[in-house]
Scaffold this active site. Sequence first.
Site, PDB file in Angstrom:
ATOM      1  N   ASN A  90       0.809  -1.227   0.000  1.00 31.89           N
ATOM      2  CA  ASN A  90       0.000   0.000   0.000  1.00 31.89           C
ATOM      3  C   ASN A  90       0.844   1.280   0.000  1.00 31.89           C
ATOM      4  OD1 ASN A  90      -2.617   1.612   0.946  1.00 31.89           O
ATOM      5  ND2 ASN A  90      -1.007   2.078   2.423  1.00 31.89           N
ATOM      6  N   TYR A 158       3.984   8.959 -11.271  1.00 26.91           N
ATOM      7  CA  TYR A 158       2.962   8.239 -10.479  1.00 26.91           C
ATOM      8  C   TYR A 158       2.150   7.308 -11.394  1.00 26.91           C
ATOM      9  CZ  TYR A 158      -0.937   7.627  -7.151  1.00 26.91           C
ATOM     10  OH  TYR A 158      -1.893   7.106  -6.302  1.00 26.91           O
ATOM     11  N   ILE A 191      -9.726   9.255  -2.682  1.00 26.78           N
ATOM     12  CA  ILE A 191     -10.080   8.794  -1.332  1.00 26.78           C
ATOM     13  C   ILE A 191      -9.571   9.824  -0.326  1.00 26.78           C
ATOM     14  CG2 ILE A 191      -9.929   6.886   0.316  1.00 26.78           C
ATOM     15  CD1 ILE A 191     -11.225   6.080  -2.414  1.00 26.78           C
TER      16      ILE A 191
END
Length: 253
Positions: A90, A158, A191
Amino acid sequence: MADLKNKTAIVTGARRGMGRAHALVLAKAGARVMVADISSEECEKVVKEIEKNGGEAMAIKCDVSKKEEVDKMIETVVKKWGKLDILINNAGIAQFVPFLQMTEAEWDKTININLKGYFLCAQAAAKEMQRQGSGAIVNIASVAMGQVGVGFPNLTHYCASKGGIVGMSEAMAIELAPYNIRVNVVSPGAIDTPMIDPVKQDKAAMAGILARVPLRRVGKPEEVANAVLFLASDESSYMTGSVVVVDGGWLAA
Ligand code: NAP
């Protein structure tokens, strides 16, 4: 209901944000959880939270881009709990930099953490899982994983890392299936974690994102953690090489 009793899990980047939510949800389902992050101090807070809820956890400092720290993390789990059943890859960073100004150092930093870090953790974990004859690896990618027609300016490095995670996970899923190790991907949309603080401060940017999300809101870390729990548990026993998108409908729109 996913049952992780007698399972042991590692969550990287778990001191805050989604990693913290994954750790809490896995522990609630019964897993013993190694809470790993580049700074271990705040991991201790997550451990205390898990213990307060009746679970078992431990904290460790692990920079996922450093092989020696990753190996030590896996070794520590196995020494303490005897095995490793679940890895949640993660830990990640997102630094907004225009492509033409992006330095080699910025590129390397993102790739080293977001992509090489996943490789190092997954390989070390899979070697242990191979010995045991089972395991589940969940790699967190992003809606910025390269779906055709959905681009993310100022995040070249990214996007490269998140697209790389999907390709890497499919290859791993095929190679590790004979050892009963499943590898799946969760791709979150926007998120509500500290990672998106810079976007939240920019009202126009935030409105732009919400206009693309049919549910018209950002997600909560727990809403992603529930998908992670499913893929980490035997409830998803016939799933490997899959990508589960948790994005309020962003990629569908
Ligand atoms: P976050 O709140 O920034 O948490 C990420 C954690 O990873 C931080 O504690 C961070 O520590 C840690 N970390 C950074 N570099 C590390 C390293 N080398 N080794 C170990 N830990 C490291 O971000 P998040 O939103 O929860 O993101 C979690 C994952 O979801 C990331 O892979 C991210 O790319 C992905 N994701 C997030 C979103 C979103 O909207 N939030 C959307 C799609 C995908 P520092 O703070 O010290 O760097």
